[in-house]
Scaffold this motif. Sequence first.
Motif, PDB file in Angstrom:
ATOM      1  N   MET A   1       0.926  -0.430  -7.397  1.00  0.00           N
ATOM      2  CA  MET A   1       1.225  -1.711  -8.027  1.00  0.00           C
ATOM      3  C   MET A   1       0.978  -1.790  -8.691  1.00  0.00           C
ATOM      4  SD  MET A   1       0.460  -4.814  -5.215  1.00  0.00           S
ATOM      5  CE  MET A   1      -1.254  -4.147  -4.730  1.00  0.00           C
TER       6      MET A   1
ATOM      7  N   CYS B   1      10.486   8.764  -6.704  1.00  0.00           N
ATOM      8  CA  CYS B   1      12.292   8.524  -6.353  1.00  0.00           C
ATOM      9  C   CYS B   1      12.040   7.646  -7.511  1.00  0.00           C
ATOM     10  CB  CYS B   1      12.846   8.430  -5.513  1.00  0.00           C
ATOM     11  SG  CYS B   1      12.504   7.452  -4.257  1.00  0.00           S
ATOM     12  N   GLN B   2      11.618   6.166  -7.632  1.00  0.00           N
ATOM     13  CA  GLN B   2      11.589   4.994  -8.294  1.00  0.00           C
ATOM     14  C   GLN B   2      12.761   3.700  -7.457  1.00  0.00           C
ATOM     15  OE1 GLN B   2      11.626   5.622 -12.737  1.00  0.00           O
ATOM     16  NE2 GLN B   2      10.575   7.272 -12.568  1.00  0.00           N
ATOM     17  N   VAL B   3      13.336   4.204  -6.083  1.00  0.00           N
ATOM     18  CA  VAL B   3      14.982   3.502  -6.038  1.00  0.00           C
ATOM     19  C   VAL B   3      13.974   1.896  -5.866  1.00  0.00           C
ATOM     20  CG1 VAL B   3      15.905   4.954  -5.468  1.00  0.00           C
ATOM     21  CG2 VAL B   3      14.413   4.438  -3.428  1.00  0.00           C
TER      22      VAL B   3
ATOM     23  N   ARG C   1       0.188  15.775  -4.880  1.00  0.00           N
ATOM     24  CA  ARG C   1      -0.271  17.221  -4.410  1.00  0.00           C
ATOM     25  C   ARG C   1       0.945  17.874  -4.489  1.00  0.00           C
ATOM     26  NH1 ARG C   1      -2.535  16.991   0.393  1.00  0.00           N
ATOM     27  NH2 ARG C   1      -4.317  16.307  -0.165  1.00  0.00           N
ATOM     28  N   LYS C   2       2.525  17.278  -4.356  1.00  0.00           N
ATOM     29  CA  LYS C   2       3.239  17.587  -4.622  1.00  0.00           C
ATOM     30  C   LYS C   2       4.433  17.826  -5.953  1.00  0.00           C
ATOM     31  CE  LYS C   2       5.736  17.087   0.383  1.00  0.00           C
ATOM     32  NZ  LYS C   2       5.246  15.826   0.249  1.00  0.00           N
TER      33      LYS C   2
ATOM     34  N   ILE D   1       5.384   3.084   1.814  1.00  0.00           N
ATOM     35  CA  ILE D   1       4.836   1.502   1.915  1.00  0.00           C
ATOM     36  C   ILE D   1       4.816   0.693   2.745  1.00  0.00           C
ATOM     37  CG2 ILE D   1       5.116  -0.103   0.340  1.00  0.00           C
ATOM     38  CD1 ILE D   1       7.183   0.747  -1.446  1.00  0.00           C
ATOM     39  N   SER D   2       3.958   0.479   2.458  1.00  0.00           N
ATOM     40  CA  SER D   2       3.099  -0.308   4.017  1.00  0.00           C
ATOM     41  C   SER D   2       3.210  -1.642   2.494  1.00  0.00           C
ATOM     42  CB  SER D   2       2.306  -0.458   4.456  1.00  0.00           C
ATOM     43  OG  SER D   2       2.114   0.856   5.339  1.00  0.00           O
TER      44      SER D   2
ATOM     45  N   CYS E   1      12.612   2.524   0.569  1.00  0.00           N
ATOM     46  CA  CYS E   1      12.200   3.399   0.443  1.00  0.00           C
ATOM     47  C   CYS E   1      12.327   4.945   1.401  1.00  0.00           C
ATOM     48  CB  CYS E   1      10.453   3.430   0.895  1.00  0.00           C
ATOM     49  SG  CYS E   1       9.803   5.206   0.020  1.00  0.00           S
ATOM     50  N   PRO E   2      13.476   5.567   1.181  1.00  0.00           N
ATOM     51  CA  PRO E   2      13.557   6.319   1.964  1.00  0.00           C
ATOM     52  C   PRO E   2      12.307   7.305   2.586  1.00  0.00           C
ATOM     53  CG  PRO E   2      14.104   6.660   0.190  1.00  0.00           C
ATOM     54  CD  PRO E   2      13.311   5.660  -0.383  1.00  0.00           C
ATOM     55  N   ASP E   3      11.076   7.444   2.374  1.00  0.00           N
ATOM     56  CA  ASP E   3      10.580   8.373   3.139  1.00  0.00           C
ATOM     57  C   ASP E   3       9.104   7.117   3.461  1.00  0.00           C
ATOM     58  OD1 ASP E   3      10.572  11.554   1.578  1.00  0.00           O
ATOM     59  OD2 ASP E   3      11.061   9.972  -0.159  1.00  0.00           O
ATOM     60  N   ARG E   4       9.784   6.213   3.645  1.00  0.00           N
ATOM     61  CA  ARG E   4       8.769   5.290   3.841  1.00  0.00           C
ATOM     62  C   ARG E   4       7.353   4.392   3.827  1.00  0.00           C
ATOM     63  NH1 ARG E   4      12.892   2.108   4.385  1.00  0.00           N
ATOM     64  NH2 ARG E   4      13.645   1.611   6.513  1.00  0.00           N
TER      65      ARG E   4
ATOM     66  N   LYS F   1       7.732  10.217  -3.046  1.00  0.00           N
ATOM     67  CA  LYS F   1       8.276  11.458  -4.692  1.00  0.00           C
ATOM     68  C   LYS F   1       8.610  10.811  -5.113  1.00  0.00           C
ATOM     69  CE  LYS F   1      10.700  13.870  -0.173  1.00  0.00           C
ATOM     70  NZ  LYS F   1      11.137  13.773   0.633  1.00  0.00           N
TER      71      LYS F   1
ATOM     72  N   GLN G   1       0.728  -1.481   0.013  1.00  0.00           N
ATOM     73  CA  GLN G   1      -0.202   0.289   0.198  1.00  0.00           C
ATOM     74  C   GLN G   1       0.876   1.150   0.392  1.00  0.00           C
ATOM     75  OE1 GLN G   1      -2.570   0.781   3.737  1.00  0.00           O
ATOM     76  NE2 GLN G   1      -3.736   1.198   2.131  1.00  0.00           N
TER      77      GLN G   1
ATOM     78  N   TYR H   1       4.649  14.616  -7.208  1.00  0.00           N
ATOM     79  CA  TYR H   1       5.116  13.720  -7.253  1.00  0.00           C
ATOM     80  C   TYR H   1       4.374  12.269  -8.659  1.00  0.00           C
ATOM     81  CZ  TYR H   1       9.142  15.908  -4.991  1.00  0.00           C
ATOM     82  OH  TYR H   1       9.559  16.647  -4.305  1.00  0.00           O
TER      83      TYR H   1
END
Lengths: 257, 257, 76, 76, 188, 188, 374, 374
Positions: free
Chosen positions: D46, D18-20, D38-39, D67-68, D62-65, D16, D9, D41
């Motif tokens: 999935m 970033c695709q990593v 909204r930003k 994904i759950s 994921c740097p921004d966490r 963001k 999810q 990006y």
Amino acid sequence: MEVLDIIKPENQVFCKTKLMTDCALSYCPGCGHGTAHNLTMEVIDEMGIVEDTIGVAPVGCSVLAYDFMNIDMTQAAHGRAPALATAISRLWPDKYVFTYQGDGDLAAIGTAETIHACNRGENIVIIFINNGIYGMTGGQMAPTTLAGMKSSTSPYGRDIKTMGSPLKITELVAQLPGTYFVTRQSVHTHKNVRKAKKAIRMAFENIKLKRGLSFVEIVSNCNSGWKMTPNEANIWMEENMFAYFPLGDIKVDGILK
Amino acid sequence: MEVLDIIKPENQVFCKTKLMTDCALSYCPGCGHGTAHNLTMEVIDEMGIVEDTIGVAPVGCSVLAYDFMNIDMTQAAHGRAPALATAISRLWPDKYVFTYQGDGDLAAIGTAETIHACNRGENIVIIFINNGIYGMTGGQMAPTTLAGMKSSTSPYGRDIKTMGSPLKITELVAQLPGTYFVTRQSVHTHKNVRKAKKAIRMAFENIKLKRGLSFVEIVSNCNSGWKMTPNEANIWMEENMFAYFPLGDIKVDGILK
Amino acid sequence: MAKVQGAIQVNTETCKGCQVCMPVCLESVIEMAKDVNRKGYHYAYMAKPEACTGCTNCAIVCPDRAISVYRVKVSA
Amino acid sequence: MAKVQGAIQVNTETCKGCQVCMPVCLESVIEMAKDVNRKGYHYAYMAKPEACTGCTNCAIVCPDRAISVYRVKVSA
Amino acid sequence: MTEEIIIAGFGGQGVLSMGKILAYSGMMQDEEVSWMPSYGPEMRGGTANVMVILSDERISSPYLKVFDTAIILNQQSMDKFQDSVKPGGVLLYDPNGITIHPTRTDIEIFQIEGKKLAVELGNAKISNMIILGAFLKVKPIVKLDNVIAGIKKSLPERYHHLIPLNKEAITKGMDNLKPYSAKELSLK
Amino acid sequence: MTEEIIIAGFGGQGVLSMGKILAYSGMMQDEEVSWMPSYGPEMRGGTANVMVILSDERISSPYLKVFDTAIILNQQSMDKFQDSVKPGGVLLYDPNGITIHPTRTDIEIFQIEGKKLAVELGNAKISNMIILGAFLKVKPIVKLDNVIAGIKKSLPERYHHLIPLNKEAITKGMDNLKPYSAKELSLK
Amino acid sequence: MAELKLMKGNEALAEAVIRAGADAYFGYPITPQTEVIEYLMAEQPEKRTGMIVLQAESEISAINMVYGAASTGKKVITSSSSPGISLKQEGISYLAGAELPAVIVNVVRGGPGLGTIQPSQADYFQSVKGGGHGDYKLYVLAPASVQEMSDFVEDAFDIAFKYRAPVLILSDGVIGQMMEKVNLKDQKPRITDNEIIEKYGDWATTGKKGRERNIITSLDLQSEKMEKRVHRLMKKYEQMEAEDMRYEKIGCDDAEYLIVAYGCSARISQKAVQLARKKGLKVGLLRPITLFPFPKQPLFELANQVKGILSVELNAGQMVEDVRLSVEHKVPVEHFGRTGGIIHTPEEILEALEQKIINHGSIRHYKTRESSIL
Amino acid sequence: MAELKLMKGNEALAEAVIRAGADAYFGYPITPQTEVIEYLMAEQPEKRTGMIVLQAESEISAINMVYGAASTGKKVITSSSSPGISLKQEGISYLAGAELPAVIVNVVRGGPGLGTIQPSQADYFQSVKGGGHGDYKLYVLAPASVQEMSDFVEDAFDIAFKYRAPVLILSDGVIGQMMEKVNLKDQKPRITDNEIIEKYGDWATTGKKGRERNIITSLDLQSEKMEKRVHRLMKKYEQMEAEDMRYEKIGCDDAEYLIVAYGCSARISQKAVQLARKKGLKVGLLRPITLFPFPKQPLFELANQVKGILSVELNAGQMVEDVRLSVEHKVPVEHFGRTGGIIHTPEEILEALEQKIINHGSIRHYKTRESSIL
Ligand SMILES: Cc1ncc(C[n+]2csc(CCOP(=O)(O)OP(=O)(O)O)c2C)c(N)n1
Ligand SMILES: Cc1ncc(C[n+]2csc(CCOP(=O)(O)OP(=O)(O)O)c2C)c(N)n1
Ligand code: SF4
Ligand code: SF4
Ligand code: SF4
Ligand code: SF4
């Protein structure tokens, strides 16, 4: 043969170099600073480079080096001599630029300047007097003070757990690609004096050959700070300082020994 | 089976740790800082030590770490985090004190504080994000910038002769008796993330055991500074950064590898 | 066979009586004077002139370079 | 023989783009959405839900966490 | 003549460069110019703005509170700067991504579909030039060839092949300017 | 009563400690005291001096230009401080190493062979106590037992076995004080 | 040859450094002045004039590199912003004490501490009262335009060498970051090593050749000598006040009220003066160009003409003290200024002038603080 | 229990630090204050009270250790002398910006540069006008006796915690090196960790336990927030002026002439006053005990009584500006002071008073310099 017949100009085999001024050294009797000063000036004299030599004095007992070394000298803020030397040698690439620093100056407050000047491989000589103490201010603990050694700020002996181990800054800078010649010497006996002078000579020769940074540590006594007579101090130094700071070359021609 | 049937609390196997705030990370997309932040907080969460943890934020992109890490934090002057951490851990010996610093912060202006905190063997963790550049100020050369690598202050590539070699500060501090665990990791793949987290865990366990200083370098991308997409940056990092800054443990249990 | 004879001249005002020149003199030529110089130091002097070989050991370890050394060849 | 079925999810607002997370997904489950959050990006989603094994590789890089990850056992 | 302008939007939208080209253009026709940007740790996606002044007299303050024209490229900027337009002044904005439209009735308001038209031109990055064109349609304070000369000055040589595209974008902007009246809204 | 004293000599001559003992002694009899040393990188053989004030009123300036008494232990100090003695004041000095003797005739001058007598006592380091004794003979501003108490206070425990020797030195100083008249000299 | 360009203040300063024939720049990145070193690195002055540019490991190292270079008679400059300038204070004090010529640039941001990267003028006190230890002053130039960012570089070097003293260019985030038209001066040739040895042979440590050795130091263990040194410094400062004080008057001839402002505040205040004049208020502006020496005399004279003075600074009230000292409390002097990176608008300044001066008599000055926080 | 001892100022201060229940001292040796760390190391406060003493690798490291300790609510102090204090300026500005309680001691020596190790008061400006960057002030206590070196330690900590602000004890080589009788206060117990967590739980970073997390920072990227922070600081300084300004008047009741002096100069001036009174001159002494807040109001009032004021400082003329600002130029105010480590004698001070004030009317103040160099 009478002494007076021997003491004639033509028979003289040794006297003080003209590159030392007539100003009486402010150092305590038997302090290694005097010998180190003289060796440095003798080398510059013998290489005939005095007109192209610029020295940088530290803050420490040798802050007054400029009163004794009869050359152009600049006095640096505590610990910053390598920064001054960097600028001077960059702007005067054909000059022989050297710093003369104590262990508090070079290995405590000046750590960053030392590491980065060495890492940039500035084409200078650093002469590093390691006497294991802050002499000028009256014998406080230095980064190089030995474990258990007493000083006015480690009156019960240096406690490694709270004060850290004596710092082998010389071994550290030898790790950096920028250093070309790194050695540890002493000046308390005639044999060591002769070795030390050779090392200083090699260091200044490296400047001529633009080889990068030469780092000459001289383990020396601070008999006042150690509260011993000069000769006691030199013996104590051999037994204790040399055990932790072994004499000899550490890096030659850019290669670690 | 329908996605919606899977996405149920009882089936959740991973989500963001509660020790990260809801505040959106200010970092560029794909920047390693975010991952490093999360791993650190996950370790503290899993060790159940959040109530006894005090973090020190640097000056750099991660200056705002305190907005994202949901723990007590102090923001240090540029390069001085190890000095703050020294004082805090001396005064609160049972707390888990760590610094989080970039390469400009730790290896340039902070060189002296880094070397001496490591030499004293302070009982702290230093997390060192090496992205080979000054990110915050817009991509200037760092001590760790690779030879020939372009930055806004080395626009034609880092010139070793005038700018010095990339500084392996991690190898240097490993030489000091005060460091107990020194390692180099990365966080750009799942495998590396898992390794890095283990290393961070070990570092914090060392605090509990009062083993001295643990130094965890994380080689990371600064895709903005490198002017690449995050995935390009990670590939470039593997090919170039890892060649000069090889991953792996450098010192374990106080013994150099 | 030719033998060398040495002699040292001590600058009694710059000498600080530190005595580091004594142990390096293999012939124990040097001792410290009873009286003191203007700075109050017991300065060094040649106690055994005949023994001096002019090796310069004392002079090069002297921090204050208070010693000048002279040497001549004398035939035994 | 029991097989696992996973799902992720994505928090479309904190992602963001970033695709990593893409290269580390061995099943190439993830792609970036056409539209933006909204930003501004293009957030992750999935693209191949059926292929997800719930390995969490994407989530932990994921740097921004954003994904759950969820996982269930399903009998083949 | 003195024209005081603010341009505001996301970091990536070419706000600063649009202002730079305006300033260069003014310089090309011997006017006094000033360009005062917001600055700081420009994390991608942050907001940016720039105050640009063109004048035939010496410019006093480069930093202003009210402007003759506001060029707005995102909602935050709309909220922040709508009220900074002098009565009778101009507000030009790209409706793309704007949810709350301007409500002032004492100023002239125009729309330009910068982002949309840029995609048509096949280059999203060119939207700022389209918007610049629209602005010049409303206020022809600099001649087109001076704008082109300004672009030349501000672009590094290696990008000069893009100048025709920029020119095309500017004209497209001029052709697609749409007046917008806050009244309509308030009527509903 | 207020007594303003300067003591000056070589670093090694125990100048500062003599002053310290005086100050402690004053303290023992509840007087106000101040002790203001010269300081700096005390290389061996450097000169040192200390200004000591004992008074029954609050002491204003610890740093003075003129003194009731000057105690002088070497030539430099003689040259520097002879003129700092107030008219009618006292100058006490150890002739050892003094080549140019004091010439003032408007003050009382005394000699004490501190160094010589110390050698007789078999401890060169004790000369400062001998000189202190001489001073107390001239100006008995503190009682002897207060001096002893002062010494106790200022010496670390491990040196307390030396107190009898110090006492002996002080009495020796008292017994060997010699008045000196500048006239003689000027007569020659 | 001379050129007209559109440049940022920081870039204009950097270009002027090269054209002034400087020998070296040493610096460390910090917002809002990083463009200086970035521009220099991109321009490769080493190729253009032989000038050296080096990124130091810290501001402290940079200022001490400056000290080293200056001690050999070279033309050297460094730049930084507030926190970095604080770190340079020991080095700056050494430069003053050792009587070395050097130029330091501070593109001020808001403090204290890490503060903000936005524009500020809160380093006024540090700059003019001596942020470092000891009795010394800096000659302080305050540019108010990109043109002055360029022009003041050569002026600064001239003063530095005229007096053998460090000179500070005190700019701010507005002047450093804004772009304006700038007329670049012609390239000056760099002074050669031999010219230096000739010209500065009486003090520069270039290697003792055909002369007595030179020594550069700020130490005097003999107090008499040290006091002489301090007096020598004070004489220089007197001479600076007599010969090199600079300021600009705008609309002061008929002024009934006066605004005193420097740097970006002077630019913004100029607009405020225009707004005031539109309202029929006779307001003038005095812009100190040198903050030390401060234009005491011109202010002292204007005090006989105007009814009140407003000191406008992007800080909580610093220059206002020098204004009061200059006018000797003959007229009310109040302070207005925003802080923390907020830039006051012309409208705000006019409003403050009306409230604090025009519609308000003098107030007890030992309560200054109150008037200084907005 | 309390004790009467004969001690050096530096030692008395060090002993008072232990007795005040301080938690930590961080410092680096420098003359003339090295006795502070030497005394502490010898006393082993770790055994007496658990207090920690650490010799840092530099003054910069020391002040940042102070910052770290203070951010956890601990009672922490550092000491140095002029050059070392210059190096601490960034850290001091950070302490002020982050609103942390801490005590800094400066035993002043003569500058600029390496200067001299002899006594001086040339760091007045640096201390009261903010040597660091940004809008902040230090609460500055100026001890004039060994007793005050001891007493002011606890006072300094009280103020530091009352306002959560750094406090400076501005001493000098005379007061630091001299010995006097000192009445030592009783040992105060150190505050326990739990008490800290209780008392300072709303800000100190002690680990988030049963509360929201705390953050210590001086950064505010939003200018609105940063301005609020600056205003908060200014409010503190107003309150300090209202509640905690300190001074001492000696023989001022009938004074026709006034000397203003602090620290060692106040002691020496006191003797000068005695000499003056002997000559029948009605001279009084006002001794500022806090240099910030400065005793503006008492001076303003005395200005109605006296004919002239002499500001006596061991520097080239610094506090004299604050004296002039305080009396609003109602009476002539001149400066006298020796520099470079030379200490003025009572006789010199009296002579200067007669020459510059008693036998001499007011002079134009924008020519101050002349009057300030002796
Ligand atoms: C910034 C600064 N900090 C501290 C001092 C005081 N200080 C003078 S010399 C010195 C240490 C000298 O020790 P070292 O470098 O080992 O040289 P040595 O005297 O032993 O030859 C110190 C701390 C100073 N002058 N400046
Ligand atoms: C004393 C001081 N000098 C310089 C700066 C400007 N500055 C802010 S961050 C930074 C470098 C950050 O680079 P790094 O430590 O590598 O962290 P990164 O941003 O790359 O994560 C600099 C030089 C500052 N804030 N303070
Ligand atoms: S104090 Fe030590 S280092 Fe200094 S001169 Fe004396 S012996 Fe040498
Ligand atoms: S600038 Fe670099 S380090 Fe900073 S957030 Fe962006 S990618 Fe990360
Ligand atoms: S070594 Fe030199 S100074 Fe020392 S005693 Fe011998 S001659 Fe004298
Ligand atoms: S890694 Fe995270 S932030 Fe990046 S694209 Fe994937 S989900 Fe989005």
